[in-house]
Design a protein around this motif. Structure first.
Motif, PDB file in Angstrom:
ATOM      1  N   ALA A 115       0.848  -1.198   0.000  1.00 28.42           N
ATOM      2  CA  ALA A 115       0.000   0.000   0.000  1.00 28.42           C
ATOM      3  C   ALA A 115       0.879   1.242   0.000  1.00 28.42           C
ATOM      4  N   GLY A 116       0.551   2.196  -0.887  1.00 36.01           N
ATOM      5  CA  GLY A 116       1.372   3.396  -0.967  1.00 36.01           C
ATOM      6  C   GLY A 116       0.547   4.637  -1.255  1.00 36.01           C
ATOM      7  N   ARG A 117       1.170   5.776  -1.013  1.00 28.65           N
ATOM      8  CA  ARG A 117       0.541   7.049  -1.350  1.00 28.65           C
ATOM      9  C   ARG A 117       0.941   7.389  -2.773  1.00 28.65           C
ATOM     10  N   TYR A 118      -0.041   7.386  -3.649  1.00 27.79           N
ATOM     11  CA  TYR A 118       0.222   7.577  -5.070  1.00 27.79           C
ATOM     12  C   TYR A 118       0.442   9.043  -5.401  1.00 27.79           C
ATOM     13  N   GLY A 119      -0.232   9.915  -4.641  1.00 26.97           N
ATOM     14  CA  GLY A 119      -0.081  11.350  -4.851  1.00 26.97           C
ATOM     15  C   GLY A 119      -1.267  12.095  -4.273  1.00 26.97           C
ATOM     16  N   GLY A 120      -1.006  13.221  -3.591  1.00 23.69           N
ATOM     17  CA  GLY A 120      -2.091  13.995  -3.003  1.00 23.69           C
ATOM     18  C   GLY A 120      -2.899  13.149  -2.038  1.00 23.69           C
ATOM     19  N   GLU A 121      -4.228  13.066  -2.299  1.00 18.37           N
ATOM     20  CA  GLU A 121      -5.082  12.238  -1.442  1.00 18.37           C
ATOM     21  C   GLU A 121      -5.357  10.875  -2.083  1.00 18.37           C
ATOM     22  N   GLU A 122      -4.607  10.519  -3.122  1.00 16.35           N
ATOM     23  CA  GLU A 122      -4.792   9.227  -3.793  1.00 16.35           C
ATOM     24  C   GLU A 122      -3.829   8.186  -3.206  1.00 16.35           C
ATOM     25  N   LEU A 123      -4.380   7.022  -2.934  1.00 16.18           N
ATOM     26  CA  LEU A 123      -3.587   5.885  -2.460  1.00 16.18           C
ATOM     27  C   LEU A 123      -3.689   4.774  -3.485  1.00 16.18           C
ATOM     28  N   CYS A 124      -2.707   3.890  -3.479  1.00 18.20           N
ATOM     29  CA  CYS A 124      -2.712   2.742  -4.380  1.00 18.20           C
ATOM     30  C   CYS A 124      -2.340   1.504  -3.580  1.00 18.20           C
ATOM     31  N   ILE A 125      -3.096   0.435  -3.772  1.00 13.73           N
ATOM     32  CA  ILE A 125      -2.843  -0.806  -3.051  1.00 13.73           C
ATOM     33  C   ILE A 125      -2.651  -1.921  -4.066  1.00 13.73           C
ATOM     34  N   LEU A 126      -1.507  -2.587  -4.023  1.00 13.71           N
ATOM     35  CA  LEU A 126      -1.217  -3.722  -4.886  1.00 13.71           C
ATOM     36  C   LEU A 126      -1.580  -5.001  -4.154  1.00 13.71           C
ATOM     37  N   LEU A 127      -2.319  -5.873  -4.844  1.00 16.88           N
ATOM     38  CA  LEU A 127      -2.801  -7.111  -4.233  1.00 16.88           C
ATOM     39  C   LEU A 127      -2.266  -8.312  -5.022  1.00 16.88           C
ATOM     40  N   PRO A 128      -1.091  -8.815  -4.664  1.00 17.02           N
ATOM     41  CA  PRO A 128      -0.553  -9.996  -5.356  1.00 17.02           C
ATOM     42  C   PRO A 128      -1.439 -11.222  -5.128  1.00 17.02           C
ATOM     43  N   ASN A 129      -1.424 -12.136  -6.107  1.00 15.18           N
ATOM     44  CA  ASN A 129      -2.185 -13.391  -6.014  1.00 15.18           C
ATOM     45  C   ASN A 129      -3.671 -13.142  -5.769  1.00 15.18           C
ATOM     46  N   THR A 130      -4.162 -12.015  -6.299  1.00 17.85           N
ATOM     47  CA  THR A 130      -5.569 -11.658  -6.089  1.00 17.85           C
ATOM     48  C   THR A 130      -6.219 -11.351  -7.434  1.00 17.85           C
ATOM     49  N   PRO A 131      -7.203 -12.136  -7.851  1.00 18.04           N
ATOM     50  CA  PRO A 131      -7.900 -11.842  -9.100  1.00 18.04           C
ATOM     51  C   PRO A 131      -8.840 -10.651  -8.938  1.00 18.04           C
ATOM     52  N   LEU A 132      -9.486 -10.271 -10.040  1.00 16.43           N
ATOM     53  CA  LEU A 132     -10.321  -9.066 -10.054  1.00 16.43           C
ATOM     54  C   LEU A 132     -11.450  -9.140  -9.037  1.00 16.43           C
ATOM     55  N   GLU A 133     -12.139 -10.262  -8.948  1.00 16.27           N
ATOM     56  CA  GLU A 133     -13.271 -10.355  -8.040  1.00 16.27           C
ATOM     57  C   GLU A 133     -12.824 -10.220  -6.584  1.00 16.27           C
ATOM     58  N   GLY A 134     -11.705 -10.839  -6.236  1.00 22.46           N
ATOM     59  CA  GLY A 134     -11.185 -10.705  -4.873  1.00 22.46           C
ATOM     60  C   GLY A 134     -10.788  -9.280  -4.563  1.00 22.46           C
ATOM     61  N   ALA A 135     -10.239  -8.576  -5.566  1.00 24.11           N
ATOM     62  CA  ALA A 135      -9.847  -7.177  -5.374  1.00 24.11           C
ATOM     63  C   ALA A 135     -11.077  -6.296  -5.183  1.00 24.11           C
ATOM     64  N   ARG A 136     -12.162  -6.610  -5.906  1.00 24.83           N
ATOM     65  CA  ARG A 136     -13.395  -5.835  -5.739  1.00 24.83           C
ATOM     66  C   ARG A 136     -13.945  -5.992  -4.322  1.00 24.83           C
ATOM     67  N   LYS A 137     -13.935  -7.218  -3.811  1.00 25.62           N
ATOM     68  CA  LYS A 137     -14.432  -7.453  -2.455  1.00 25.62           C
ATOM     69  C   LYS A 137     -13.584  -6.702  -1.431  1.00 25.62           C
ATOM     70  N   PHE A 138     -12.262  -6.743  -1.621  1.00 22.23           N
ATOM     71  CA  PHE A 138     -11.375  -6.000  -0.719  1.00 22.23           C
ATOM     72  C   PHE A 138     -11.692  -4.513  -0.781  1.00 22.23           C
ATOM     73  N   ALA A 139     -11.847  -3.992  -2.000  1.00 17.58           N
ATOM     74  CA  ALA A 139     -12.098  -2.555  -2.174  1.00 17.58           C
ATOM     75  C   ALA A 139     -13.417  -2.145  -1.523  1.00 17.58           C
ATOM     76  N   GLU A 140     -14.451  -2.976  -1.654  1.00  9.10           N
ATOM     77  CA  GLU A 140     -15.740  -2.639  -1.060  1.00  9.10           C
ATOM     78  C   GLU A 140     -15.658  -2.642   0.463  1.00  9.10           C
ATOM     79  N   THR A 141     -14.918  -3.606   1.017  1.00 10.90           N
ATOM     80  CA  THR A 141     -14.742  -3.634   2.477  1.00 10.90           C
ATOM     81  C   THR A 141     -14.013  -2.390   2.953  1.00 10.90           C
ATOM     82  N   LEU A 142     -12.967  -2.008   2.224  1.00 12.08           N
ATOM     83  CA  LEU A 142     -12.205  -0.826   2.606  1.00 12.08           C
ATOM     84  C   LEU A 142     -13.066   0.424   2.478  1.00 12.08           C
TER      85      LEU A 142
END
Length: 347
Positions: free
Chosen positions: A261-288
């Protein structure tokens, strides 16, 4: 208090500056660190050059003696009042007792009256550069006797090598601590506690290379805090920074060890999720997203809540095959989330 302890404290009272000696000892952080082969070698060498069966490197704190290394007899920690080395830290270059059973200071100590019935004791204080004795290098025998002049000289030289080794280990630990601190400063965003942009992009390159090699999924989640400018305008920039800091902590608490997880710029953050397909990433994003929305932030005497828009991209080895395309997909999804009303996940 035992009779032996009373004798020790009566004949050899603690020095008035023992607290300074203890401070010198703790500088080395050596009481619980493993001895290693170097200390064992010096201990065994001391026994050999002095032609005795037993040798010890001992450190003394306020109440106990810790045997750092030994030759001939395995000893652990013991009360300071039961250790011959308690006498040696009181001063003097060399302490030697040719028959422990005939010396009032040592005749009643456990190692004298119990097996192996120590009789000869000779030691050199382990002295720091500022003159404090933190312990001893000692040799012992179950037969009475004394070291020769040349043996005492060699023991003093070995004691200096022991101290040099303590200094080296302490310097190595200090250097590692400094290097770790510098690495943290170089890779961490001070406000959020996440990776800074440079570190994030380096990790992204590594993760993309790994997912290509092993054909594993990799997803990225872009997070943009909604209307943070309104918080800054109404409550001040410090309040806005505190909101970002809290969200940074929230992100750290919700990612896995393998995630980045990193600060991409300003108020934008970026989170890299290794070994995680699109659906798993969507679930993570919704929880967050829901946890960010539920978080209440303090702004002086008032409270404020914020929301976030999130976009998800996923490395599919076909349409997306490099780091730039992965981020572009996640950013495009983020823009859709903002265009479609914010406080939502797209991707």
């Amino acid at each position: 208090m035992s009779a032996a302890e009373k004798i020790i404290r009566a004949l050899y009272p603690r020095q008035s500056d023992d607290h300074n000696r203890l401070a010198a000892l703790y500088r080395y952080d050596a009481l619980n660190a493993p001895a290693g082969e170097d200390f064992t070698f010096l201990t065994e060498l001391a026994a050999r050059v002095c032609d005795v069966p037993y040798a010890f490197i001992t450190l003394l704190d306020a109440e106990r003696a810790f045997v750092k290394s030994f030759a001939g007899l395995a000893l652990g920690a013991m009360p300071r009042s039961q250790c011959y080395c308690s006498l040696a830290v009181l001063g003097g270059e060399t302490s030697e007792i040719c028959d422990l059973s005939k010396d009032a200071r040592t005749a009643g100590l456990p190692l004298t009256i119990e097996a192996p019935f120590m009789r000869m004791y000779s030691s050199v204080p382990l002295a720091t550069s500022d003159g404090y004795a933190i312990g001893t290098l000692s040799v012992m025998d179950s037969k009475p006797g004394c070291l020769s002049t040349s043996q005492r000289d060699l023991l003093r030289k070995l004691a200096r090598q022991v101290m040099a080794l303590f200094e080296l280990r302490a310097n190595e630990r200090a250097l590692k601590t400094s290097m770790d601190e510098l690495e943290t400063l170089a890779t961490t965003d001070e406000l959020t506690g996440l990776h800074n942009r440079r570190s994030l992009m380096n990790r992204l390159s590594f993760e993309v290379a790994r997912t290509r090699r092993f054909r594993t999924p990799l997803s990225a989640v872009m997070v943009d805090v909604d209307h943070i400018k309104n918080v800054n305008d109404e409550f001040g920039h410090q309040a806005g920074d505190e909101v970002l800091a809290v969200i940074g902590r929230l992100v750290r608490e919700n990612v896995r060890v393998i995630d980045v997880a990193g600060r991409y710029g300003g108020e934008e953050l970026c989170i890299l999720l290794p070994n995680t397909p699109l659906e798993g990433a969507r679930k993570f994003a919704e929880t967050l997203r829901s946890r960010i929305e539920a978080q209440v932030h303090g702004a002086g005497a008032r409270t404020v809540t914020v929301t976030a828009s999130l976009g998800v991209g996923s490395f599919n080895h076909m349409d997306i095959d490099d780091a730039e395309m992965l981020l572009k997909q996640a950013e495009a999804a983020l823009y859709r989330a903002k265009a479609n009303g914010r406080n939502r996940v797209e991707g």
